[in-house]
Design a protein around this motif. Structure first.
Motif, short mmCIF file in Angstrom:
data_model
loop_
_atom_site.label_atom_id
_atom_site.label_comp_id
_atom_site.label_asym_id
_atom_site.label_seq_id
_atom_site.Cartn_x
_atom_site.Cartn_y
_atom_site.Cartn_z
N HIS A 94 -7.33 -52.84 -0.64
CA HIS A 94 -8.39 -51.90 -0.25
C HIS A 94 -8.22 -50.61 -1.05
O HIS A 94 -7.25 -50.48 -1.81
N HIS A 96 -8.92 -46.04 -1.14
CA HIS A 96 -9.19 -44.76 -0.46
C HIS A 96 -9.87 -43.89 -1.50
O HIS A 96 -9.49 -43.93 -2.69
N GLU A 106 -4.44 -40.85 -1.85
CA GLU A 106 -3.53 -40.54 -0.72
C GLU A 106 -2.25 -39.92 -1.27
O GLU A 106 -1.88 -38.82 -0.88
N HIS A 119 -4.68 -49.91 -2.89
CA HIS A 119 -3.47 -50.39 -2.20
C HIS A 119 -3.51 -51.91 -2.09
O HIS A 119 -4.44 -52.47 -1.51
N THR A 200 -0.57 -45.77 6.06
CA THR A 200 -1.26 -44.48 6.13
C THR A 200 -2.46 -44.54 7.08
O THR A 200 -3.17 -43.57 7.25
ZN LIG Z 1 -4.32 -47.85 2.02
#
Ligand SMILES: [Zn+2]
Ligand SMILES: NS(=O)(=O)/N=C1/NCCO1
Length: 263
Positions: A94, A96, A106, A119, A200
């Motif tokens: 996925h 962010h 992140e 990630h 996270t």
């Molecule tokens: Zn992530």
């Protein structure tokens, strides 16, 4: 707008109401990677990824990000080597990202923010038999992080970008097959930072060996704009909210050492 200013708003509005402190949370993620404080470890091995595109199953909007999920019932798509003692199975990847290209990642590198971060989530299949089992164990998970920068169009990413309009709302899922996640890795995966941290997103469990690539990948402005066309909200909800800024703030290092595989 805030996006055009160089000085990023210090306090971004985190996506979900965070618990103030995770009980005993002394290895939380993400973190700022202070390059000059990282310690070169010559014992770190090359990373070995062995992904089978046939194990790719579906892509869906979970109301926080979009996930591409893999069949992790056999040892078909694995990660080993690097800082890892065991073999880890890929279960999903996925991203962010921000509302604009000034922020979205992140992890940060010497406080530098990237527009997005990938990630790839793996769990320790030598020691556990399910992700759900591994997610609460110190050595249960390994997440590969790759920074995204705005530049030329990423040809491998386009198949995924083209699927996003079909999963605009929270809860939508469509079949997604034959996607090789290796195409999203930078050319050199042997230069990375590694440290012990957490998920996270809830449950924020401190079970992750993080492996963050030094080399980024490039995607086009238009490709990242499609990420921002996704929605946090389900189709039936009155007010639709754009899926942007789905990143967590950096967390205290609490005395941890970040190791590097390169000098
Ligand atoms: Zn992530
Ligand atoms: N952003 S993250 O740390 O990869 N979070 C999760 N949660 C479930 C799997 O990965």
């Amino acid at each position: 707008t805030a996006c055009s200013s160089k000085f990023v708003l210090s306090q971004m509005h985190p996506m979900w109401q965070e618990p103030l402190a995770v009980p005993g949370g002394d290895r939380q993620s993400p973190i700022d990677i202070a390059v000059r404080k990282s310690v070169f470890d010559s014992k770190l091995k090359p990373l070995i990824t062995d992904y089978d595109p046939k194990t790719c199953q579906q892509i869906w909007n979970n109301g926080y990000s979009f996930l591409v999920e893999y069949d992790d019932t056999t040892d078909k798509s694995t990660l080993k080597g690097g800082p890892l003692e065991d073999k880890f199975r890929l279960c999903q990847f996925h991203f962010h990202w921000g509302e604009c290209n000034s922020w979205g990642s992140e992890h940060t590198v010497d406080r530098k923010l990237f527009p997005a971060e990938l990630h790839l989530v793996h769990w320790n299949a030598d020691k556990y038999s399910l992700f759900e089992e591994a997610v609460v164990e110190d050595n249960g998970l390994a997440v590969l992080g790759v920074f995204l920068k705005i530049g030329k169009r990423h040809e491998g990413l386009q198949k995924l970008v083209d699927a996003l309009p079909t999963i605009r709302h929270k809860g939508s899922v469509v079949e997604f097959t034959k996607f090789d996640p290796a195409c999203l890795l930078p050319p050199n995966i042997d230069n990375y930072w590694t440290y012990h941290g957490s998920l996270t997103t809830p449950p924020l469990t401190e079970s992750v060996t993080w492996i963050v690539m030094k080399q980024h990948i490039e995607v086009s402005h238009d490709q990242l704009a499609v990420f921002r066309s996704l929605l946090f909200t389900a189709a039936e909800e009155e007010v639709q909210k754009s899926m942007v800024n789905n990143f967590r703030e950096t967390q205290p290092l609490r005395g941890r050492t970040v190791r590097s595989s390169f000098t």
